[in-house]
Design a protein around this motif. Structure first.
Motif, short mmCIF file in Angstrom:
data_model
loop_
_atom_site.label_atom_id
_atom_site.label_comp_id
_atom_site.label_asym_id
_atom_site.label_seq_id
_atom_site.Cartn_x
_atom_site.Cartn_y
_atom_site.Cartn_z
N MET A 1 70.03 -40.02 35.64
CA MET A 1 70.63 -40.15 36.95
C MET A 1 69.84 -41.18 37.74
SD MET A 1 71.25 -37.09 39.74
CE MET A 1 71.68 -35.97 38.47
N THR A 2 70.53 -42.18 38.27
CA THR A 2 69.84 -43.20 39.05
C THR A 2 69.59 -42.70 40.46
OG1 THR A 2 71.86 -44.24 39.84
CG2 THR A 2 70.99 -45.01 37.72
N THR A 3 68.82 -43.47 41.20
CA THR A 3 68.48 -43.08 42.57
C THR A 3 69.73 -42.92 43.43
OG1 THR A 3 66.39 -44.21 42.36
CG2 THR A 3 67.11 -43.72 44.58
N ALA A 4 70.74 -43.75 43.21
CA ALA A 4 71.95 -43.71 44.03
C ALA A 4 72.90 -42.57 43.66
CB ALA A 4 72.68 -45.04 43.95
N GLU A 5 72.72 -42.00 42.49
CA GLU A 5 73.62 -40.93 42.05
C GLU A 5 73.16 -39.58 42.59
OE1 GLU A 5 73.70 -41.08 37.82
OE2 GLU A 5 74.66 -43.01 37.76
N VAL A 6 74.13 -38.76 42.87
CA VAL A 6 73.84 -37.41 43.34
C VAL A 6 74.80 -36.46 42.63
CG1 VAL A 6 75.36 -37.58 45.35
CG2 VAL A 6 73.45 -35.99 45.38
N ARG A 7 74.28 -35.31 42.27
CA ARG A 7 75.15 -34.30 41.65
C ARG A 7 76.08 -33.75 42.73
NH1 ARG A 7 70.13 -31.52 38.65
NH2 ARG A 7 69.27 -31.95 40.69
N ARG A 8 77.37 -33.79 42.46
CA ARG A 8 78.34 -33.24 43.42
C ARG A 8 78.73 -31.81 43.08
NH1 ARG A 8 79.54 -37.41 46.46
NH2 ARG A 8 79.87 -39.51 45.70
N TRP A 9 78.60 -31.42 41.82
CA TRP A 9 79.09 -30.11 41.40
C TRP A 9 78.42 -28.95 42.16
CZ3 TRP A 9 75.93 -26.46 39.36
CH2 TRP A 9 74.73 -26.87 38.79
N PRO A 10 77.13 -29.02 42.55
CA PRO A 10 76.60 -27.87 43.31
C PRO A 10 77.32 -27.68 44.64
CG PRO A 10 74.78 -29.16 42.40
CD PRO A 10 76.05 -29.95 42.20
N ALA A 11 77.64 -28.80 45.31
CA ALA A 11 78.33 -28.70 46.60
C ALA A 11 79.73 -28.11 46.44
CB ALA A 11 78.41 -30.07 47.27
N TYR A 12 80.44 -28.55 45.40
CA TYR A 12 81.80 -28.04 45.20
C TYR A 12 81.78 -26.59 44.71
CZ TYR A 12 83.14 -32.87 45.86
OH TYR A 12 83.32 -34.12 46.39
N THR A 13 80.78 -26.23 43.93
CA THR A 13 80.64 -24.83 43.51
C THR A 13 80.35 -23.95 44.72
OG1 THR A 13 79.82 -25.56 41.35
CG2 THR A 13 79.38 -23.27 41.97
N ILE A 14 79.48 -24.43 45.61
CA ILE A 14 79.20 -23.71 46.85
C ILE A 14 80.48 -23.56 47.66
CG2 ILE A 14 78.09 -23.95 49.11
CD1 ILE A 14 75.68 -25.22 47.55
N ALA A 15 81.21 -24.65 47.83
CA ALA A 15 82.43 -24.62 48.65
C ALA A 15 83.45 -23.62 48.11
CB ALA A 15 83.04 -26.02 48.73
#
Length: 176
Positions: A1-15
């Motif tokens: 994962m590069t510096t600009a990449e962020v995992r989105r799945w935790p946010a969507y799992t939370i939502a």
């Protein structure tokens, strides 16, 4: 994962997860108080207030991964993510420590609260991890990713942790 990449799945799992939980709580409250005409007690008001706060945590999770979240100052968002992460992890971690101390014979159970070792106590232990612990771990992942992508100091973590713990303590005082 590069510096600009962020995992989105935790946010969507939370939502989705917290959103479903809130829908159940609000649906149950509506059924009890609107259709069954049960009075809304002080405990019910606190539960509804806590549910509204949980909905707010969904917004914070999404702000961390969506483009419009860049409008929030990164240090403020970092502190909010850590506050929510630690605020949600305090209770299940404390219950884990108490139950471990009981199982190791270091303390005696009181058969109530987090020291309850009955089947109900173990059910509540699992529920605490599902409702609070899992989202707390997911928020920790979001906070770590946010810190990394914005190259923020780790000092925002303790500031957020103190805020989250204080908020949890305040909620506990309201409930008791």
């Amino acid at each position: 994962m590069t510096t600009a990449e962020v995992r989105r799945w935790p946010a969507y799992t939370i939502a989705y997860g917290i959103g479903a939980f809130c829908a159940v709580v609000l649906g149950t409250a509506a059924f009890q108080h609107l259709w069954r005409d049960d009075p809304l007690t002080a405990d019910g008001i606190v539960a509804l207030g806590a549910t509204v706060l949980r909905l707010g945590t969904i917004a914070v999770a999404l702000v961390a991964v969506l483009p419009w979240g860049r409008r929030i100052p990164a240090p403020l968002l970092s502190m909010a993510l850590w506050a929510i992460a630690i605020g949600q992890l305090v209770y299940p971690v404390a219950e884990t420590a108490v139950k471990a101390a009981i199982l190791l014979g270091l303390i005696s159970p009181l058969d109530k609260g987090i020291s309850n070792m009955s089947m109900t106590g173990w059910f509540n232990f699992g529920a605490a991890w599902l409702i609070w612990g899992v989202p707390g771990v997911l928020f920790t992942l979001l906070a770590l990713d946010h810190r990394r992508t914005h190259r923020l100091s780790y000092l925002w973590a303790p500031a957020g942790a103190l805020a989250g713990t204080a908020a949890l303590a305040a909620l506990g005082l309201l409930i008791s």
